[in-house]
Design an enzyme around this catalytic site. Structure first.
Site, PDB file in Angstrom:
ATOM      1  N   HIS A 168       1.596   3.124  -3.368  1.00 24.95           N
ATOM      2  CA  HIS A 168       0.605   3.972  -4.036  1.00 24.95           C
ATOM      3  C   HIS A 168       1.044   5.429  -4.093  1.00 24.95           C
ATOM      4  O   HIS A 168       0.888   6.097  -5.115  1.00 24.95           O
ATOM      5  CB  HIS A 168      -0.741   3.901  -3.304  1.00 24.95           C
ATOM      6  CG  HIS A 168      -1.617   2.778  -3.734  1.00 24.95           C
ATOM      7  ND1 HIS A 168      -2.299   2.779  -4.917  1.00 24.95           N
ATOM      8  CD2 HIS A 168      -1.941   1.617  -3.124  1.00 24.95           C
ATOM      9  CE1 HIS A 168      -3.012   1.659  -5.028  1.00 24.95           C
ATOM     10  NE2 HIS A 168      -2.796   0.941  -3.950  1.00 24.95           N
ATOM     11  N   ASP A 219      -7.883  -5.539  -3.816  1.00 23.95           N
ATOM     12  CA  ASP A 219      -7.655  -4.516  -4.834  1.00 23.95           C
ATOM     13  C   ASP A 219      -8.066  -4.988  -6.221  1.00 23.95           C
ATOM     14  O   ASP A 219      -8.408  -4.178  -7.081  1.00 23.95           O
ATOM     15  CB  ASP A 219      -6.171  -4.127  -4.857  1.00 23.95           C
ATOM     16  CG  ASP A 219      -5.776  -3.217  -3.707  1.00 23.95           C
ATOM     17  OD1 ASP A 219      -6.684  -2.590  -3.116  1.00 23.95           O
ATOM     18  OD2 ASP A 219      -4.582  -3.146  -3.386  1.00 23.95           O
ATOM     19  N   GLU A 255      -9.118   2.330   6.172  1.00 25.79           N
ATOM     20  CA  GLU A 255      -9.657   1.944   4.862  1.00 25.79           C
ATOM     21  C   GLU A 255      -9.564   0.431   4.691  1.00 25.79           C
ATOM     22  O   GLU A 255     -10.539  -0.241   4.368  1.00 25.79           O
ATOM     23  CB  GLU A 255      -8.868   2.652   3.758  1.00 25.79           C
ATOM     24  CG  GLU A 255      -9.294   2.265   2.350  1.00 25.79           C
ATOM     25  CD  GLU A 255      -8.363   2.789   1.287  1.00 25.79           C
ATOM     26  OE1 GLU A 255      -8.787   2.845   0.118  1.00 25.79           O
ATOM     27  OE2 GLU A 255      -7.202   3.132   1.599  1.00 25.79           O
ATOM     28  N   HIS A 256      -8.361  -0.110   4.887  1.00 22.27           N
ATOM     29  CA  HIS A 256      -8.122  -1.553   4.815  1.00 22.27           C
ATOM     30  C   HIS A 256      -7.635  -2.034   6.179  1.00 22.27           C
ATOM     31  O   HIS A 256      -6.689  -1.467   6.731  1.00 22.27           O
ATOM     32  CB  HIS A 256      -7.032  -1.898   3.783  1.00 22.27           C
ATOM     33  CG  HIS A 256      -7.277  -1.354   2.416  1.00 22.27           C
ATOM     34  ND1 HIS A 256      -6.599  -0.259   1.919  1.00 22.27           N
ATOM     35  CD2 HIS A 256      -8.113  -1.773   1.436  1.00 22.27           C
ATOM     36  CE1 HIS A 256      -7.008  -0.020   0.684  1.00 22.27           C
ATOM     37  NE2 HIS A 256      -7.926  -0.913   0.364  1.00 22.27           N
ATOM     38  N   GLN A 270       0.819  -1.206   0.000  1.00 20.38           N
ATOM     39  CA  GLN A 270       0.000   0.000   0.000  1.00 20.38           C
ATOM     40  C   GLN A 270       0.859   1.264   0.000  1.00 20.38           C
ATOM     41  O   GLN A 270       0.454   2.298  -0.537  1.00 20.38           O
ATOM     42  CB  GLN A 270      -0.949  -0.012   1.199  1.00 20.38           C
ATOM     43  CG  GLN A 270      -1.950  -1.156   1.169  1.00 20.38           C
ATOM     44  CD  GLN A 270      -2.735  -1.233  -0.129  1.00 20.38           C
ATOM     45  OE1 GLN A 270      -3.491  -0.326  -0.463  1.00 20.38           O
ATOM     46  NE2 GLN A 270      -2.555  -2.319  -0.881  1.00 20.38           N
ATOM     47  N   HIS A 325     -53.109  20.529   8.387  1.00 20.24           N
ATOM     48  CA  HIS A 325     -52.717  19.132   8.206  1.00 20.24           C
ATOM     49  C   HIS A 325     -53.886  18.206   8.522  1.00 20.24           C
ATOM     50  O   HIS A 325     -54.184  17.270   7.782  1.00 20.24           O
ATOM     51  CB  HIS A 325     -51.529  18.784   9.117  1.00 20.24           C
ATOM     52  CG  HIS A 325     -50.208  19.272   8.627  1.00 20.24           C
ATOM     53  ND1 HIS A 325     -49.938  20.601   8.421  1.00 20.24           N
ATOM     54  CD2 HIS A 325     -49.070  18.591   8.298  1.00 20.24           C
ATOM     55  CE1 HIS A 325     -48.692  20.735   7.994  1.00 20.24           C
ATOM     56  NE2 HIS A 325     -48.137  19.515   7.906  1.00 20.24           N
TER      57      HIS A 325
END
Length: 436
Positions: A266, A366, A332-333, A263, A425
């Site tokens: 990236h 992924d 996230e992961h 990761q 109403h």
């Protein structure tokens, strides 16, 4: 290379851990003014603004912002056989898993003649952002497009940055992936300007506004999604990637290190965290990290990410504290590489996607797990889901009462409307029972 944060002895309360979690030194709010200006420029000047932004940020403007169908067809044919096979397998797996995310209509009969039907209606049009930059992401085409298609979205547009090495065209592998999915509306535009174009439309190129915008991107894309929210819905501000691994001394340090590196490649701002109750295991992972970071293709990028303030080895007293830290972080992961990951999973509440055991790495998710890799970052997993068919669906309640069923509740409606000083109403109900 990677910092160590020692939280042993720290009371594992949510507030304490939220103060101590490492985060990247990026601020989406700080990018808002830049993103807003780029979006306003596209709204005012349309195609000219997109061309100038392409030259400025991507190094080349496309000959045609909307990609001709012939280019998409040619890109499909040019896909290497192994890449095409992998994409087709990914499409099939994500379709199969995503189908479970579409709820069936449900009817509730409260009384005879009184029904509420819960239905899930897709948006009519969606815009999918596929990032460029340091890597090429045909997998993101799959992850964005398949949920929209499964949800029943009738019209789908893809935006992806023009590539200088291809003369301002969208990367051909991204075009090929779009073509395999049957998507024929693709635009060579990137960054905040592309998000603005999707949200508001660009009449000169026939781009109609979309209702929902999904997909990951850099900080300016995340800021742009925040700017247009309200004009269009968004999935989440999916920014720079994160991985958090909870591991005990039964895990393989080489596996853990490899996943942290995967990761980190990236982006220099990517976050890689190991949380463990074993200092000896942490030392073994750090040694593996040093070796792997030096040997991988994007070594410099990996070392920068691992050495940044957003990455860390975190020492805790026990796995309960590890789970508490992870829940405060909202990764996230999340990987659970422990003696009993299923047992630890019981304590996990906040994560975009969770990977159990030594042979379920994030890289699987992924590409070919069948799960979706467009996930919330920056702690948003504490309150937002990853991308799915539900991102393109709106729950709607369809109410139908017959005359007798309405009569049964009429007096109570009048009582409540009077209590709220909204007598009209109640009168809207009693009007239906007056003799004409």
């Amino acid at each position: 290379m990677i910092q160590t944060i020692d939280l042993r002895g720290v009371q594992p309360t949510r507030a304490a851990f939220q103060r101590l979690v490492p985060r990247p030194v990026v601020d989406v709010q700080a990018a808002m003014s830049v993103a807003s200006a780029l979006i306003d420029d596209v709204r005012q000047r349309g195609l000219a603004a997109l061309a100038e932004q392409a030259e400025r940020f991507d190094g080349a403007a496309p000959a045609s912002v909307r990609v001709p169908q012939a280019e998409i067809d040619a890109a499909i044919e040019a896909l290497p056989a192994d890449v095409r096979e992998a994409l087709e397998e990914a499409i099939a797996r994500v379709r199969e898993a995503t189908a479970a995310q579409v709820p069936p209509p449900a009817e509730t009969v409260l009384r005879p003649g009184a029904t509420i039907v819960q239905r899930w209606e897709p948006v009519e049009r969606a815009g999918l952002y596929v990032p460029g930059g340091k890597a090429v992401y045909p997998s993101s085409v799959v992850m964005n497009a398949v949920p929209a298609q499964i949800a029943g979205v009738a019209s789908v547009a893809i935006a992806s940055p023009p590539q200088r090495e291809f003369g301002g065209a969208v990367h051909p592998v991204i075009l090929g992936a779009a073509g395999l999915l049957g998507i024929d509306e693709v635009y060579a535009m990137g960054g905040a300007g592309a998000i603005g174009a999707l949200a508001y439309g660009v009449e000169e190129i026939g781009l109609e506004p979309v209702q929902v915008i999904t997909g990951p991107g850099n900080i300016y894309v995340a800021a742009a999604k925040r700017v247009v929210r309200g004009q269009a819905g968004i999935d989440s501000e999916a920014g720079t990637t994160e991985i958090l691994v909870i591991a005990d001394d039964t895990a393989d340090p080489a596996y853990v290190a490899a996943d942290l590196v995967s990761q980190a490649e990236h982006d220099e701002a990517a976050a890689s965290l190991l949380v463990t109750d074993s200092p000896a295991f942490a030392e073994r992972v750090v040694a593996e990290l040093d070796a792997l970071a030096g040997a991988t293709k994007h070594s410099e990028r990996v070392r920068t990410a691992l050495g940044g303030p957003q990455s860390a080895v975190v020492l805790v007293d026990d796995l309960a504290a590890a789970a508490a830290f992870s829940n405060a972080y909202g990764p996230e992961h999340l990987e659970l590489q422990t003696a009993d990951p299923q047992e630890l999973l019981r304590s996990i509440r906040n994560a975009g996607a969770i990977f159990l055991g030594p042979t379920s790495p994030v890289s699987l998710g992924d590409y070919l797990a069948g799960s979706n890799h467009v996930l919330p970052t920056g702690g948003q997993a504490r309150f937002s889901p990853g991308l799915g068919a539900y991102s393109f669906l709106r729950p709607q309640q369809v109410v139908q009462y017959d005359r007798d069923a309405l009569r049964e509740v009429a007096d109570r409606i009048v009582a409540l409307s009077t209590a709220e000083d909204l007598p009209a109403h109640g009168e809207a109900v009693t009007q239906r029972f007056r003799t004409r």
